[in-house]
Motif scaffolding. Sequence first.
Motif, PDB file in Angstrom:
ATOM      1  N   PHE A   1      44.676  35.338  48.662  1.00  0.00           N
ATOM      2  CA  PHE A   1      44.776  36.494  49.534  1.00  0.00           C
ATOM      3  C   PHE A   1      45.930  37.333  49.307  1.00  0.00           C
ATOM      4  O   PHE A   1      46.942  36.427  49.465  1.00  0.00           O
ATOM      5  CB  PHE A   1      44.428  36.150  51.115  1.00  0.00           C
ATOM      6  N   THR A   2      46.003  38.395  49.303  1.00  0.00           N
ATOM      7  CA  THR A   2      47.321  39.266  49.479  1.00  0.00           C
ATOM      8  C   THR A   2      46.943  40.331  50.180  1.00  0.00           C
ATOM      9  O   THR A   2      46.117  41.011  50.458  1.00  0.00           O
ATOM     10  CB  THR A   2      47.707  39.719  48.008  1.00  0.00           C
ATOM     11  N   ARG A   3      48.078  41.112  50.635  1.00  0.00           N
ATOM     12  CA  ARG A   3      48.036  42.367  51.407  1.00  0.00           C
ATOM     13  C   ARG A   3      48.770  43.233  50.835  1.00  0.00           C
ATOM     14  O   ARG A   3      48.063  44.364  50.792  1.00  0.00           O
ATOM     15  CB  ARG A   3      48.587  42.031  52.784  1.00  0.00           C
ATOM     16  N   LEU A   4      49.794  43.189  50.076  1.00  0.00           N
ATOM     17  CA  LEU A   4      50.718  44.214  49.629  1.00  0.00           C
ATOM     18  C   LEU A   4      50.920  43.990  47.981  1.00  0.00           C
ATOM     19  O   LEU A   4      50.716  42.569  47.570  1.00  0.00           O
ATOM     20  CB  LEU A   4      52.070  44.291  50.059  1.00  0.00           C
ATOM     21  N   THR A   5      51.082  44.637  46.987  1.00  0.00           N
ATOM     22  CA  THR A   5      50.847  44.585  45.547  1.00  0.00           C
ATOM     23  C   THR A   5      52.118  43.891  44.885  1.00  0.00           C
ATOM     24  O   THR A   5      51.919  43.641  43.751  1.00  0.00           O
ATOM     25  CB  THR A   5      50.577  45.950  44.882  1.00  0.00           C
TER      26      THR A   5
ATOM     27  N   ASP B   1      41.881  36.354  40.331  1.00  0.00           N
ATOM     28  CA  ASP B   1      41.744  35.509  41.235  1.00  0.00           C
ATOM     29  C   ASP B   1      42.231  35.917  42.677  1.00  0.00           C
ATOM     30  O   ASP B   1      41.971  35.139  43.828  1.00  0.00           O
ATOM     31  CB  ASP B   1      42.256  33.899  41.009  1.00  0.00           C
ATOM     32  N   VAL B   2      42.579  37.009  42.637  1.00  0.00           N
ATOM     33  CA  VAL B   2      42.936  37.815  44.011  1.00  0.00           C
ATOM     34  C   VAL B   2      41.553  38.110  44.721  1.00  0.00           C
ATOM     35  O   VAL B   2      40.645  38.454  44.086  1.00  0.00           O
ATOM     36  CB  VAL B   2      43.826  38.997  43.611  1.00  0.00           C
ATOM     37  N   THR B   3      41.597  37.761  46.054  1.00  0.00           N
ATOM     38  CA  THR B   3      40.438  38.143  46.881  1.00  0.00           C
ATOM     39  C   THR B   3      40.587  39.373  47.552  1.00  0.00           C
ATOM     40  O   THR B   3      39.461  39.654  48.246  1.00  0.00           O
ATOM     41  CB  THR B   3      40.130  36.728  47.791  1.00  0.00           C
ATOM     42  N   ALA B   4      41.863  39.738  47.881  1.00  0.00           N
ATOM     43  CA  ALA B   4      42.132  40.812  48.762  1.00  0.00           C
ATOM     44  C   ALA B   4      43.541  41.420  48.503  1.00  0.00           C
ATOM     45  O   ALA B   4      44.434  40.848  47.994  1.00  0.00           O
ATOM     46  CB  ALA B   4      42.016  40.701  50.145  1.00  0.00           C
ATOM     47  N   LEU B   5      43.431  43.006  48.672  1.00  0.00           N
ATOM     48  CA  LEU B   5      44.989  43.635  48.640  1.00  0.00           C
ATOM     49  C   LEU B   5      44.706  44.820  49.263  1.00  0.00           C
ATOM     50  O   LEU B   5      43.569  45.236  49.519  1.00  0.00           O
ATOM     51  CB  LEU B   5      45.226  43.639  47.074  1.00  0.00           C
ATOM     52  N   HIS B   6      45.746  45.503  49.559  1.00  0.00           N
ATOM     53  CA  HIS B   6      45.660  46.918  50.146  1.00  0.00           C
ATOM     54  C   HIS B   6      45.244  47.768  49.238  1.00  0.00           C
ATOM     55  O   HIS B   6      45.744  47.808  47.887  1.00  0.00           O
ATOM     56  CB  HIS B   6      47.061  47.250  50.737  1.00  0.00           C
TER      57      HIS B   6
ATOM     58  N   ARG C   1      48.486  48.305  27.948  1.00  0.00           N
ATOM     59  CA  ARG C   1      49.441  48.013  26.913  1.00  0.00           C
ATOM     60  C   ARG C   1      49.869  46.538  26.535  1.00  0.00           C
ATOM     61  O   ARG C   1      50.597  46.344  25.933  1.00  0.00           O
ATOM     62  CB  ARG C   1      50.882  48.792  27.275  1.00  0.00           C
ATOM     63  N   LEU C   2      49.259  45.610  27.319  1.00  0.00           N
ATOM     64  CA  LEU C   2      49.452  44.198  27.173  1.00  0.00           C
ATOM     65  C   LEU C   2      48.291  43.712  26.260  1.00  0.00           C
ATOM     66  O   LEU C   2      47.106  43.526  26.936  1.00  0.00           O
ATOM     67  CB  LEU C   2      49.514  43.555  28.652  1.00  0.00           C
ATOM     68  N   PRO C   3      48.593  43.545  25.047  1.00  0.00           N
ATOM     69  CA  PRO C   3      47.417  42.956  24.472  1.00  0.00           C
ATOM     70  C   PRO C   3      46.402  41.824  24.752  1.00  0.00           C
ATOM     71  O   PRO C   3      47.137  40.796  25.278  1.00  0.00           O
ATOM     72  CB  PRO C   3      47.918  42.422  22.882  1.00  0.00           C
ATOM     73  N   GLY C   4      45.397  41.655  24.935  1.00  0.00           N
ATOM     74  CA  GLY C   4      44.468  40.310  25.297  1.00  0.00           C
ATOM     75  C   GLY C   4      44.597  40.178  26.891  1.00  0.00           C
ATOM     76  O   GLY C   4      44.059  39.102  27.312  1.00  0.00           O
ATOM     77  N   VAL C   5      45.121  41.117  27.742  1.00  0.00           N
ATOM     78  CA  VAL C   5      45.302  40.885  29.118  1.00  0.00           C
ATOM     79  C   VAL C   5      44.308  41.903  29.689  1.00  0.00           C
ATOM     80  O   VAL C   5      44.258  42.996  29.670  1.00  0.00           O
ATOM     81  CB  VAL C   5      46.685  41.059  29.457  1.00  0.00           C
ATOM     82  N   SER C   6      43.563  41.374  30.834  1.00  0.00           N
ATOM     83  CA  SER C   6      42.597  42.042  31.605  1.00  0.00           C
ATOM     84  C   SER C   6      42.950  41.783  32.898  1.00  0.00           C
ATOM     85  O   SER C   6      43.556  40.971  33.620  1.00  0.00           O
ATOM     86  CB  SER C   6      41.338  41.742  31.285  1.00  0.00           C
ATOM     87  N   LEU C   7      42.488  42.845  33.871  1.00  0.00           N
ATOM     88  CA  LEU C   7      42.756  42.859  35.181  1.00  0.00           C
ATOM     89  C   LEU C   7      41.641  43.594  36.110  1.00  0.00           C
ATOM     90  O   LEU C   7      41.568  44.896  35.840  1.00  0.00           O
ATOM     91  CB  LEU C   7      44.275  43.360  35.622  1.00  0.00           C
ATOM     92  N   ASP C   8      41.019  43.029  37.062  1.00  0.00           N
ATOM     93  CA  ASP C   8      39.975  43.744  37.880  1.00  0.00           C
ATOM     94  C   ASP C   8      40.115  43.470  39.320  1.00  0.00           C
ATOM     95  O   ASP C   8      39.687  42.498  39.668  1.00  0.00           O
ATOM     96  CB  ASP C   8      38.711  42.996  37.064  1.00  0.00           C
ATOM     97  N   TRP C   9      40.508  44.397  40.138  1.00  0.00           N
ATOM     98  CA  TRP C   9      40.740  44.337  41.344  1.00  0.00           C
ATOM     99  C   TRP C   9      39.803  45.157  42.227  1.00  0.00           C
ATOM    100  O   TRP C   9      39.706  45.493  43.528  1.00  0.00           O
ATOM    101  CB  TRP C   9      42.235  44.843  41.857  1.00  0.00           C
ATOM    102  N   SER C  10      38.898  45.856  41.358  1.00  0.00           N
ATOM    103  CA  SER C  10      38.022  46.877  42.003  1.00  0.00           C
ATOM    104  C   SER C  10      37.159  46.368  42.860  1.00  0.00           C
ATOM    105  O   SER C  10      36.632  45.073  42.784  1.00  0.00           O
ATOM    106  CB  SER C  10      37.257  47.550  40.973  1.00  0.00           C
ATOM    107  N   GLY C  11      36.847  46.936  44.151  1.00  0.00           N
ATOM    108  CA  GLY C  11      35.986  46.258  45.124  1.00  0.00           C
ATOM    109  C   GLY C  11      36.331  45.167  45.897  1.00  0.00           C
ATOM    110  O   GLY C  11      35.558  44.651  46.392  1.00  0.00           O
ATOM    111  N   LEU C  12      37.509  44.777  45.807  1.00  0.00           N
ATOM    112  CA  LEU C  12      37.981  43.826  46.632  1.00  0.00           C
ATOM    113  C   LEU C  12      38.194  44.255  48.089  1.00  0.00           C
ATOM    114  O   LEU C  12      38.209  45.258  48.480  1.00  0.00           O
ATOM    115  CB  LEU C  12      39.346  43.274  46.142  1.00  0.00           C
TER     116      LEU C  12
END
Length: 411
Positions: free
Chosen positions: A89-93, A107-112, A127-138
């Motif tokens: 769980f996080t609040r700020l980025t 694995d982040v469950t929440a953020l602002h 710009r980071l090869p092979g890295v992905s990130l999905d915070w949408s809808g949290l």
Amino acid sequence: MDSDAERSGATRRDAIRYCGVAGVGALAGCAGSEPPEGPNSTDDGGNEAGSGDGGSDGSGDSSADDGSYTASISPTGEVTFESPPETVFTRLTHHAGMAFALGRGNDVTALHAPDYYDGLWNQFVERLPGVSLDWSGLYSSWQPDKEKLYELNSDVHLADPAWITRQDAWSRDDIDEIGERVSPWFGNSLSDRHQEPPAEWAEGYQYYGLWEQFEIVADAFRERERYEALAGVREDLLATIEAGLPPESERPTAIMIAAADVEEIYAYTLSNPGFLTSHTRPLGPRDAFEGSVESGTVVDFETILEADPDVILYLGGFEPGTDMAGRRAAFEDDPVGSEVTAVRNDRVHPQGARYQGPILNLFQLEMTAKQLYPEAFGEWPRYEEGPYPEIPEAERLFDRQRVADAINGDL
């Protein structure tokens, strides 16, 4: 949703035992009594000394025979972990960015404002090869609901309880309840600009630089190797910057602003203590306002022209919905704004976010170095939309592959 009767039983998170210093959620069985203060430092290129005595090593990382280990951070104190946290769980980025840097971004469950920051962060992740990130809808956690924290059932709350209790809906008892029955709090946010903590948290509250806190968080996650790999990239980047900086008298004047429209322009400082300036303070630009404007002050074109900066840094310029061309045009089309030196010389540049984690900090150090000192660090491409520009490899100030390998655990 769990009932009150269910909550009165065993803790919700058996893998983590919470041991508070200064009276936070103390439970039987917590090991050790190391102080919560982290080391004083000059992290991020400025004086980041905290309010504690600096006598401990901050993380308080130690292991027991049963495989458990401890980590310590102000204001929470010492926490004993049976195993590394997985869901976060996080609040700020800045905290969500730390989880991302340690390979736990997804694995982040929440953020602002998750959808906003998902879009913004992915402009750089591109710009980071092979890295992905999905915070949408949290879950959006700016004003977190206690019941929702039970539902999320995260392994750790990477957030500052002192800041959480500034909200009317949260008391110290609520903080202790979540720490005991769900999982511990382990984060620090008032270091952003060295804010005064609430009275009940003030004693011994420690201020950390961005990377100083990241090191402590990495130890809590048992990710020392990832941290050291990324810290090495940062050390090399700061050495490159230091070697290329011109004398102070030859540096440009600059301001940082944020505005959805020109009717309400907010100005932010560039060198005050705290991790919000961890990408501008090491670069040492001259403040065009000469200290007369505090962070968050609303300014107009007349005020900006009076300061007449050589460079304007525009916060949020990388957010996918931002029209940088339109924001430049708003200055160019105004009879006052068009007279500002930065506007006349086409030096109105985008920025990402002040609540930056380690990875965004690396990109923003490189970006801002080029925006302020193109003669020393290479020209910054004129940006209007899309992901972070594809800088030619020979002109990059840090190695993208080294960063991607660290995030992915290819060490």
